[in-house]
Design a protein around this motif. Structure first.
Motif, mmCIF file in Angstrom:
data_model
loop_
_atom_site.group_PDB
_atom_site.id
_atom_site.type_symbol
_atom_site.label_atom_id
_atom_site.label_comp_id
_atom_site.label_asym_id
_atom_site.label_seq_id
_atom_site.Cartn_x
_atom_site.Cartn_y
_atom_site.Cartn_z
ATOM 1 N N LEU A 173 -35.653 -35.147 12.549
ATOM 2 C CA LEU A 173 -34.400 -35.256 13.288
ATOM 3 C C LEU A 173 -33.989 -33.922 13.885
ATOM 4 O O LEU A 173 -33.601 -33.854 15.061
ATOM 5 C CB LEU A 173 -33.295 -35.779 12.371
ATOM 6 C CG LEU A 173 -31.898 -35.853 12.995
ATOM 7 C CD1 LEU A 173 -31.893 -36.789 14.196
ATOM 8 C CD2 LEU A 173 -30.871 -36.298 11.969
ATOM 9 N N GLY A 174 -34.070 -32.846 13.105
ATOM 10 C CA GLY A 174 -33.693 -31.540 13.621
ATOM 11 C C GLY A 174 -34.543 -31.118 14.807
ATOM 12 O O GLY A 174 -34.035 -30.576 15.798
ATOM 13 N N PHE A 179 -35.502 -30.554 20.679
ATOM 14 C CA PHE A 179 -36.258 -30.889 21.890
ATOM 15 C C PHE A 179 -35.342 -31.471 22.957
ATOM 16 O O PHE A 179 -35.479 -31.158 24.156
ATOM 17 C CB PHE A 179 -37.373 -31.876 21.541
ATOM 18 C CG PHE A 179 -38.211 -32.295 22.714
ATOM 19 C CD1 PHE A 179 -39.033 -31.388 23.365
ATOM 20 C CD2 PHE A 179 -38.166 -33.604 23.178
ATOM 21 C CE1 PHE A 179 -39.804 -31.777 24.449
ATOM 22 C CE2 PHE A 179 -38.932 -34.001 24.261
ATOM 23 C CZ PHE A 179 -39.753 -33.088 24.904
ATOM 24 N N ALA A 180 -34.381 -32.305 22.541
ATOM 25 C CA ALA A 180 -33.432 -32.881 23.501
ATOM 26 C C ALA A 180 -32.616 -31.786 24.174
ATOM 27 O O ALA A 180 -32.347 -31.841 25.386
ATOM 28 C CB ALA A 180 -32.517 -33.879 22.794
ATOM 29 N N HIS A 181 -32.225 -30.765 23.401
ATOM 30 C CA HIS A 181 -31.490 -29.646 23.998
ATOM 31 C C HIS A 181 -32.361 -28.893 24.998
ATOM 32 O O HIS A 181 -31.875 -28.479 26.063
ATOM 33 C CB HIS A 181 -30.994 -28.709 22.896
ATOM 34 C CG HIS A 181 -29.726 -29.147 22.246
ATOM 35 N ND1 HIS A 181 -28.527 -28.495 22.449
ATOM 36 C CD2 HIS A 181 -29.454 -30.184 21.414
ATOM 37 C CE1 HIS A 181 -27.575 -29.110 21.755
ATOM 38 N NE2 HIS A 181 -28.116 -30.136 21.113
ATOM 39 N N LEU A 182 -33.629 -28.701 24.658
ATOM 40 C CA LEU A 182 -34.529 -28.010 25.582
ATOM 41 C C LEU A 182 -34.659 -28.780 26.891
ATOM 42 O O LEU A 182 -34.630 -28.188 27.979
ATOM 43 C CB LEU A 182 -35.904 -27.829 24.939
ATOM 44 C CG LEU A 182 -36.041 -26.709 23.918
ATOM 45 C CD1 LEU A 182 -37.420 -26.758 23.268
ATOM 46 C CD2 LEU A 182 -35.816 -25.345 24.574
ATOM 47 N N SER A 229 -40.670 -43.135 21.317
ATOM 48 C CA SER A 229 -39.848 -42.002 21.745
ATOM 49 C C SER A 229 -38.816 -41.580 20.714
ATOM 50 O O SER A 229 -38.383 -40.426 20.702
ATOM 51 C CB SER A 229 -39.149 -42.338 23.063
ATOM 52 O OG SER A 229 -38.252 -43.432 22.893
ATOM 53 N N LEU A 230 -38.386 -42.512 19.871
ATOM 54 C CA LEU A 230 -37.295 -42.213 18.953
ATOM 55 C C LEU A 230 -37.763 -42.081 17.509
ATOM 56 O O LEU A 230 -36.963 -42.180 16.584
ATOM 57 C CB LEU A 230 -36.217 -43.302 19.059
ATOM 58 C CG LEU A 230 -35.617 -43.495 20.451
ATOM 59 C CD1 LEU A 230 -34.502 -44.525 20.397
ATOM 60 C CD2 LEU A 230 -35.105 -42.181 21.024
ATOM 61 N N PHE A 231 -39.057 -41.836 17.306
ATOM 62 C CA PHE A 231 -39.542 -41.620 15.948
ATOM 63 C C PHE A 231 -38.807 -40.457 15.294
ATOM 64 O O PHE A 231 -38.578 -40.456 14.087
ATOM 65 C CB PHE A 231 -41.041 -41.316 15.958
ATOM 66 C CG PHE A 231 -41.915 -42.530 16.187
ATOM 67 C CD1 PHE A 231 -41.369 -43.789 16.397
ATOM 68 C CD2 PHE A 231 -43.293 -42.399 16.207
ATOM 69 C CE1 PHE A 231 -42.175 -44.904 16.617
ATOM 70 C CE2 PHE A 231 -44.110 -43.501 16.410
ATOM 71 C CZ PHE A 231 -43.549 -44.747 16.622
ATOM 72 N N GLY A 232 -38.450 -39.461 16.086
ATOM 73 C CA GLY A 232 -37.746 -38.300 15.540
ATOM 74 C C GLY A 232 -36.370 -38.626 14.994
ATOM 75 O O GLY A 232 -35.819 -37.864 14.200
ATOM 76 N N PHE A 276 -24.718 -31.805 19.023
ATOM 77 C CA PHE A 276 -24.533 -30.938 20.178
ATOM 78 C C PHE A 276 -24.561 -29.448 19.834
ATOM 79 O O PHE A 276 -24.728 -28.624 20.735
ATOM 80 C CB PHE A 276 -23.222 -31.286 20.886
ATOM 81 C CG PHE A 276 -23.146 -32.730 21.294
ATOM 82 C CD1 PHE A 276 -24.108 -33.277 22.136
ATOM 83 C CD2 PHE A 276 -22.148 -33.554 20.815
ATOM 84 C CE1 PHE A 276 -24.061 -34.615 22.490
ATOM 85 C CE2 PHE A 276 -22.079 -34.897 21.168
ATOM 86 C CZ PHE A 276 -23.042 -35.431 22.008
ATOM 87 N N GLY A 277 -24.431 -29.111 18.552
ATOM 88 C CA GLY A 277 -24.480 -27.714 18.149
ATOM 89 C C GLY A 277 -25.585 -27.388 17.180
ATOM 90 O O GLY A 277 -25.823 -26.210 16.881
ATOM 91 N N ARG A 278 -26.235 -28.422 16.626
ATOM 92 C CA ARG A 278 -27.332 -28.266 15.669
ATOM 93 C C ARG A 278 -26.891 -27.513 14.417
ATOM 94 O O ARG A 278 -27.661 -26.799 13.790
ATOM 95 C CB ARG A 278 -28.534 -27.583 16.329
ATOM 96 C CG ARG A 278 -29.006 -28.269 17.608
ATOM 97 C CD ARG A 278 -30.157 -27.549 18.246
ATOM 98 N NE ARG A 278 -31.352 -27.637 17.412
ATOM 99 C CZ ARG A 278 -32.406 -26.842 17.533
ATOM 100 N NH1 ARG A 278 -32.391 -25.885 18.448
ATOM 101 N NH2 ARG A 278 -33.444 -26.991 16.758
#
Length: 413
Positions: A173-174, A179-182, A229-232, A276-278
Motif C-alpha cells: 500500500l505504501g 507511485f500514485a504521487h509520482l 492495477s490495484l494489487f497494491g 495525500f501526505g503519506r
C-alpha cells in the motif's frame, strides 16, 4: 484459547493463494490470482483502511465482549482495546501483518512512555526508534518475531529500520501510494497540497485542481482498467470487478477519492493524510487512529495482553473455538474474496460460536451487502441486517474507499 500455529512468512503465500482461488477463472484468472498472492505474501498494509471508530460504533463494543477480528496491520485491533474487551482473537493470513501486530502489542506493554509509543507508530520516522526496539522490545518478543524485525534486506538494513525512515511508505500500500504521487507529479499535479486546506470549500477546490485531473489522464485510465492495477491496495481480481460495478475503474476511483478528500474536514481524517501526505499529521490535535491518541494510551497498555495474534484462515480459527463463545466479529473486506461455499462455511462457524446478541461488521467494495444469494438462506435467516445503521456507518467511514460498511445482528438475543 485458540490452538494457533506460529506465524511464518513462508506460509503467507500458500494461505493467500488458497483464499483467492476461484473456480472457472481460466488460465488468465489463475495467473492474476497467483500474481496477487505474490504481492499479498509480503507486507501489504502499514496502516489499514477501515475506520475503527465506525467499527466500534457498529459493533457496540463493551468491556465484556470477546471479539474475533481480521488483524491486517493491527490498527483496528489495537484501537478496540480502548473499550476494554475481554478477549480479541486477531487473525490474518499474512505473517508480516501478524509480526506488525505483535510489535504493536509489545510496544504498548513495554515502551517507557506514550511519547515513545507515538514516536514508533505515529511518526515512524525517527532514528531513535531503532534503539527503542533494541532496548525495550526485542527482549520481550518471541524468537520468530524478533528474527523477523532483525532480518536484513538486500541493502543490509534491518526491517526495524523502516521505522526510522517512514514506515508508512513501505508495504504494497505504501509503495502504491508513492507511485500514485509520482504519476501525479509527472503530470504537473501535487495531491499533497490538499493537506494545507483551511476548510471544506478549499479542499474541494484543491481536489478539482490537483487530484481529479490526474485521474483523467490516458495513462492512469488505462492502468486503472487493468485487473492487476490495484494489487497494491490489496484488491484481488474478483474484488476489482465488484469495485468497478460495470463502470470505468478510473471513474470509480475518482468518486471514492473525492469523498476521501472532501467528505470530511482534512484535519479530522488521518486516512486523507496517509493518502495525500503519506504520513500522519503531527501535533496535539492531529487526527490519529484511536490507539495512538494520548488519551487512550493507558487503556491500550493495560489491555494489550488480551490480543491473541493467529496466522490462520478465520474459518479454521473459529472452528477451534467453543460454541457460543464470541460476541463480536470484524471481518474487514475479506468476504469480497470468497466463493459462496467459503462464505457459508465461514458463517456456519460464526453462527456456531456466536453468543446471544452477537454482531458482525464488514466492508464491501460494492455498495450492497454481498451475503444474500451467496450464503445458505437458512443460515442467514438467523441474522438481521441492520440496514439503516449500515447506511449511516458507510456515510461516516472516513476511509471512504469502500462501497459499504455492513452490520448483522444475531436474532437470538
Amino acid at each position: 484459547m485458540s490452538a494457533a500455529l506460529p506465524a511464518h512468512p513462508a506460509r503467507s503465500g500458500r494461505l493467500v493463494r488458497e483464499a483467492v482461488r476461484r473456480e472457472g477463472g481460466g488460465a488468465r484468472g489463475d495467473l492474476l490470482e497467483a500474481a496477487f498472492a505474490a504481492v499479498f505474501s509480503g507486507l501489504v498494509y502499514p496502516q489499514i483502511w477501515e475506520d475503527p471508530v465506525v467499527d466500534m460504533e457498529g459493533l457496540a463494543l463493551r468491556a465484556d465482549h470477546r471479539i474475533a477480528a481480521i488483524s491486517s496491520g493491527g490498527c483496528n485491533v489495537m484501537s478496540y482495546l480502548i473499550r476494554a474487551p475481554e478477549r480479541i482473537l486477531a487473525v490474518d493470513l499474512n505473517a508480516h501483518h501478524i509480526a506488525l501486530l505483535k510489535l504493536k502489542i509489545a510496544a504498548a506493554r513495554h515502551l517507557p512512555t506514550q511519547a515513545d509509543f507515538a514516536a514508533l507508530f505515529a511518526r515512524a520516522d525517527q532514528r531513535d526508534n531503532i534503539a527503542r526496539f533494541d532496548v525495550h522490545l526485542a527482549p520481550k518478543l518471541d524468537e520468530a518475531t524478533r528474527a523477523y524485525w532483525n532480518r536484513r534486506d538486500m541493502t543490509g538494513r534491518r526491517r526495524i529500520s523502516r521505522f526510522a525512515r517512514g514506515f508508512h511508505r513501505y508495504g504494497a500500500l505504501g509503495r502504491f501510494i508513492g507511485f500514485a504521487h509520482l504519476l501525479a507529479r509527472a503530470h504537473g499535479f501535487r495531491p499533497e497540497r490538499i493537506l494545507a486546506a483551511r476548510d471544506r470549500d478549499e479542499q474541494r477546490a484543491i481536489f478539482h485542481r490537483e487530484i481529479a485531473p490526474a485521474l483523467s489522464t490516458r495513462l492512469v485510465r488505462a492502468m486503472a482498467a487493468s485487473r492487476g492495477s490495484l494489487f497494491g491496495l490489496g484488491i484481488p481480481p474478483a474484488q476489482h470487478e465488484a469495485l468497478a460495478g460495470g463502470r470505468p475503474m478510473a471513474d470509480v476511483l475518482r468518486d471514492r477519492l473525492e469523498r476521501l478528500a472532501c467528505g470530511f474536514d482534512i484535519g479530522e481524517n488521518y486516512f486523507a493524510w496517509q493518502a495525500f501526505g503519506r504520513r500522519y499529521a503531527q501535533g496535539p490535535d492531529a487526527s490519529l487512529p484511536p490507539y495512538l491518541e494520548a488519551v487512550h494510551f493507558d487503556a491500550v497498555r493495560r489491555f494489550a495482553g488480551r490480543v491473541e495474534p493467529v496466522q490462520q484462515p478465520l474459518t479454521e480459527t473459529l472452528a477451534r473455538e467453543p460454541e457460543r463463545s464470541l460476541d463480536r466479529y470484524a471481518l474487514l473486506d475479506a468476504q469480497d474474496w470468497m466463493a459462496p461455499a467459503d462464505l457459508t462455511a465461514l458463517w456456519t462457524q460464526i453462527t456456531r460460536t456466536a453468543r446471544d446478541g452477537a454482531r458482525v461488521i464488514f466492508r464491501t467494495a460494492a455498495e450492497p451487502t454481498l451475503l444474500p444469494g451467496r450464503v445458505d438462506p437458512a443460515l442467514l435467516a438467523q441474522w438481521r441486517y441492520e440496514e439503516a445503521l449500515s447506511r449511516d456507518l458507510t456515510r461516516r467511514d472516513r476511509s471512504a474507499i469502500y462501497g459499504g460498511a455492513h452490520v448483522y445482528a444475531l436474532k437470538r438475543a
